[in-house]
Write a protein that holds these residues in place. Structure first.
Motif, mmCIF file in Angstrom:
data_model
loop_
_atom_site.group_PDB
_atom_site.id
_atom_site.type_symbol
_atom_site.label_atom_id
_atom_site.label_comp_id
_atom_site.label_asym_id
_atom_site.label_seq_id
_atom_site.Cartn_x
_atom_site.Cartn_y
_atom_site.Cartn_z
ATOM 1 N N VAL A 313 0.811 -1.225 0.000
ATOM 2 C CA VAL A 313 0.000 0.000 0.000
ATOM 3 C C VAL A 313 0.846 1.277 0.000
ATOM 4 N N LEU A 314 1.977 1.215 0.754
ATOM 5 C CA LEU A 314 2.767 2.442 0.966
ATOM 6 C C LEU A 314 4.177 2.330 0.407
ATOM 7 N N GLU A 315 4.800 3.505 0.196
ATOM 8 C CA GLU A 315 6.223 3.537 -0.182
ATOM 9 C C GLU A 315 6.909 4.690 0.536
ATOM 10 N N VAL A 316 8.211 4.535 0.779
ATOM 11 C CA VAL A 316 8.984 5.558 1.483
ATOM 12 C C VAL A 316 8.945 6.863 0.698
ATOM 13 N N GLY A 317 8.696 7.972 1.429
ATOM 14 C CA GLY A 317 8.628 9.280 0.782
ATOM 15 C C GLY A 317 7.216 9.704 0.445
ATOM 16 N N GLN A 318 6.287 8.779 0.521
ATOM 17 C CA GLN A 318 4.888 9.070 0.180
ATOM 18 C C GLN A 318 4.258 9.974 1.236
ATOM 19 N N GLN A 319 3.454 10.930 0.777
ATOM 20 C CA GLN A 319 2.719 11.809 1.683
ATOM 21 C C GLN A 319 1.372 11.150 2.002
ATOM 22 N N VAL A 320 1.075 11.068 3.296
ATOM 23 C CA VAL A 320 -0.185 10.422 3.687
ATOM 24 C C VAL A 320 -0.879 11.225 4.785
ATOM 25 N N LYS A 321 -2.196 11.062 4.861
ATOM 26 C CA LYS A 321 -2.942 11.648 5.968
ATOM 27 C C LYS A 321 -3.160 10.549 6.997
ATOM 28 N N VAL A 322 -2.968 10.918 8.269
ATOM 29 C CA VAL A 322 -3.104 9.937 9.340
ATOM 30 C C VAL A 322 -3.922 10.528 10.479
ATOM 31 N N LYS A 323 -4.550 9.625 11.260
ATOM 32 C CA LYS A 323 -5.311 10.057 12.432
ATOM 33 C C LYS A 323 -4.528 9.604 13.670
ATOM 34 N N VAL A 324 -4.419 10.478 14.665
ATOM 35 C CA VAL A 324 -3.696 10.160 15.892
ATOM 36 C C VAL A 324 -4.599 9.322 16.795
ATOM 37 N N LEU A 325 -4.136 8.090 17.106
ATOM 38 C CA LEU A 325 -4.878 7.203 18.006
ATOM 39 C C LEU A 325 -4.418 7.400 19.441
ATOM 40 N N ASP A 326 -3.105 7.651 19.596
ATOM 41 C CA ASP A 326 -2.548 7.796 20.948
ATOM 42 C C ASP A 326 -1.200 8.505 20.843
ATOM 43 N N VAL A 327 -0.846 9.297 21.874
ATOM 44 C CA VAL A 327 0.447 9.999 21.875
ATOM 45 C C VAL A 327 0.990 10.048 23.303
ATOM 46 N N SER A 328 2.319 9.766 23.442
ATOM 47 C CA SER A 328 2.957 9.779 24.767
ATOM 48 C C SER A 328 4.323 10.452 24.673
ATOM 49 N N GLU A 329 4.449 11.586 25.393
ATOM 50 C CA GLU A 329 5.740 12.295 25.413
ATOM 51 C C GLU A 329 6.786 11.469 26.160
ATOM 52 N N LYS A 330 6.372 10.858 27.276
ATOM 53 C CA LYS A 330 7.298 10.097 28.107
ATOM 54 C C LYS A 330 7.928 8.943 27.337
ATOM 55 N N GLU A 331 7.107 8.220 26.609
ATOM 56 C CA GLU A 331 7.611 7.065 25.855
ATOM 57 C C GLU A 331 8.052 7.440 24.446
ATOM 58 N N ARG A 333 6.210 7.989 21.874
ATOM 59 C CA ARG A 333 5.504 7.087 20.971
ATOM 60 C C ARG A 333 4.207 7.731 20.512
ATOM 61 N N MET A 334 3.851 7.420 19.267
ATOM 62 C CA MET A 334 2.596 7.910 18.719
ATOM 63 C C MET A 334 2.001 6.820 17.842
ATOM 64 N N SER A 335 0.737 6.501 18.091
ATOM 65 C CA SER A 335 0.040 5.508 17.262
ATOM 66 C C SER A 335 -0.826 6.252 16.259
ATOM 67 N N LEU A 336 -0.736 5.815 15.016
ATOM 68 C CA LEU A 336 -1.452 6.490 13.935
ATOM 69 C C LEU A 336 -2.311 5.493 13.161
ATOM 70 N N SER A 337 -3.279 6.025 12.443
ATOM 71 C CA SER A 337 -4.134 5.160 11.610
ATOM 72 C C SER A 337 -4.485 5.837 10.297
ATOM 73 N N ILE A 338 -4.358 5.072 9.240
ATOM 74 C CA ILE A 338 -4.862 5.526 7.929
ATOM 75 C C ILE A 338 -6.254 4.915 7.742
ATOM 76 N N LYS A 339 -6.378 3.695 8.258
ATOM 77 C CA LYS A 339 -7.618 2.916 8.134
ATOM 78 C C LYS A 339 -8.824 3.681 8.685
ATOM 79 N N GLU A 340 -8.666 4.307 9.874
ATOM 80 C CA GLU A 340 -9.798 5.023 10.480
ATOM 81 C C GLU A 340 -10.262 6.177 9.608
#
Length: 376
Positions: A313-331, A333-340
């Motif tokens: 589905v994807l390739e390096v350098g591709q521009q995509v829109k994503v939705k933020v599922l979760d974000v943690s400054e401490k860790e 880490r950020m979980s993203l979704s294209i599917k949603e």
């Protein structure tokens, strides 16, 4: 033999005597040495330095200590500079042996260097004046410099001094002082000295440390000049100190707010962001949504259908829109979704379709209703 001649024979070359100046002429000084015949001190024997006229150095009634240089008939030729030089040799030898630093005034600027008075004529060669190249030494006349003796030869009447060595010694001492005071983890301010292909050298107040190019910023840096310039004051953290090899590793990156700092103030759960696919791995894709901030789109969140590998589905350098599922400054880490986003898009399209259907059905009913009314 005359009386004065008898008296002269009582002196020998090399004798030291005391005399009072009775007359100062342009090129010589006459001295009363207790005899009818006055002693003569030629201008060349007054000083180890060049002087234009005798009155520059002595005046009538001055009492001078002199050495007998020559006896000719009724004349006694005396020297002040020989006595001054002899007196000075002892202290100069001690100073040389003890590697002493002392201050001296520049009396003359000559070809090849500077002349000073250290009881006798001392010379600072041009190459030993400063640690850097000096075009013109004219401004050095009458200036005071700290020096040390680097060569002493009494037979050759040679005294060579250096200001450069004093500066280098001071620099070395300062370097050691700073080196001993540095510790891993310290945060300091320094000045950028040199830019290289692999990083920048920063002066920490007497010693240079290296900020490797990878430690200049959180983001990837192609060349150091993109981030800093020579002369810039920058804040750095000490990564390591190697005192034996005088090597100091520094980081500018560690003193800067990280790309994840206060991330929750900038990105919230549910936000829709645009990003660039940076890496594809077997379990998903990493997408950079802010400079230095990458989130993971898990393989299960790449599309609204089963995906075998992210590469489908994807390739390096591709521009995509994503939705933020979760974000943690401490860790960091950020979980993203294209599917949603796809599901939301599909849901929105379906709703629009239903709306369009409802509207067209309503219009048809109205139309039929109008027709029926005509037949009532």
């Amino acid at each position: 033999m005359s009386e004065s001649s008898n008296e002269i024979t009582q002196f020998e070359v090399g004798d030291i005597l005391s005399g009072t100046v009775v007359k100062v002429e342009d090129k010589q000084v006459l001295v009363d040495i207790g005899y009818k015949s006055e002693g003569i001190v030629p201008i060349s024997e007054l000083s180890n330095l060049h002087i234009e006229q005798a009155s520059d150095l002595v005046k009538e009634n001055d009492i001078l200590t002199l050495q007998v240089k020559k006896m000719e008939d009724d004349e006694i030729i005396l020297s002040k500079k020989a006595v001054d030089a002899e007196k000075s040799w002892d202290s100069l030898e001690k100073s040389y042996e003890n590697n002493e630093v002392f201050e001296t005034e520049i009396k003359e600027v000559v070809k090849g260097g500077l002349v000073v008075d250290v009881g006798l004529r001392g010379f600072i060669p041009a190459s030993l004046v400063e640690t850097y190249f000096v075009e013109d030494f004219a401004d050095y006349k009458d200036k005071k410099l700290t020096v040390k003796i680097v060569d002493l030869d009494k037979e050759q009447n040679r005294v060579i001094l250096s200001h450069k060595d004093v500066v280098q010694d001071e620099t070395k001492q300062q370097k050691q002082k700073v080196l001993q005071s540095l510790e891993q983890g310290q945060v300091l301010e320094g000045v950028v000295q040199r830019l290289t292909s692999f990083g920048v050298f920063v002066d920490l107040g007497g010693i240079d440390g290296l900020v490797h190019i990878s430690q200049l910023a959180h983001e990837h840096v192609e060349k150091a000049s993109d981030v800093v310039s020579e002369g810039d004051k920058i804040t750095v953290e000490i990564l390591s100190v190697d005192r034996d090899n005088e090597r100091i590793s520094l980081s500018r990156k560690k003193t800067l707010p990280g790309p994840w700092s206060n991330i929750q103030d900038r990105v919230s759960k549910g936000d829709v962001l645009e990003g660039t696919v940076k890496r594809l791995v077997n379990f998903g894709a990493f997408v950079e949504v802010l400079s230095g901030v990458e989130g993971l789109v898990h393989i299960s969140q790449i599309a609204n259908r089963h995906v075998g590998t992210p590469q489908e589905v994807l390739e390096v350098g591709q521009q995509v829109k994503v939705k933020v599922l979760d974000v943690s400054e401490k860790e960091e880490r950020m979980s993203l979704s294209i599917k949603e986003l796809e599901q939301e898009q599909e849901a929105a399209e379906f709703k629009q379709y239903e709306k369009d259907e409802d509207q067209s059905g309503f219009q048809l009913g109205d139309f039929i209703g109008d027709k029926l009314n005509k037949y009532k």
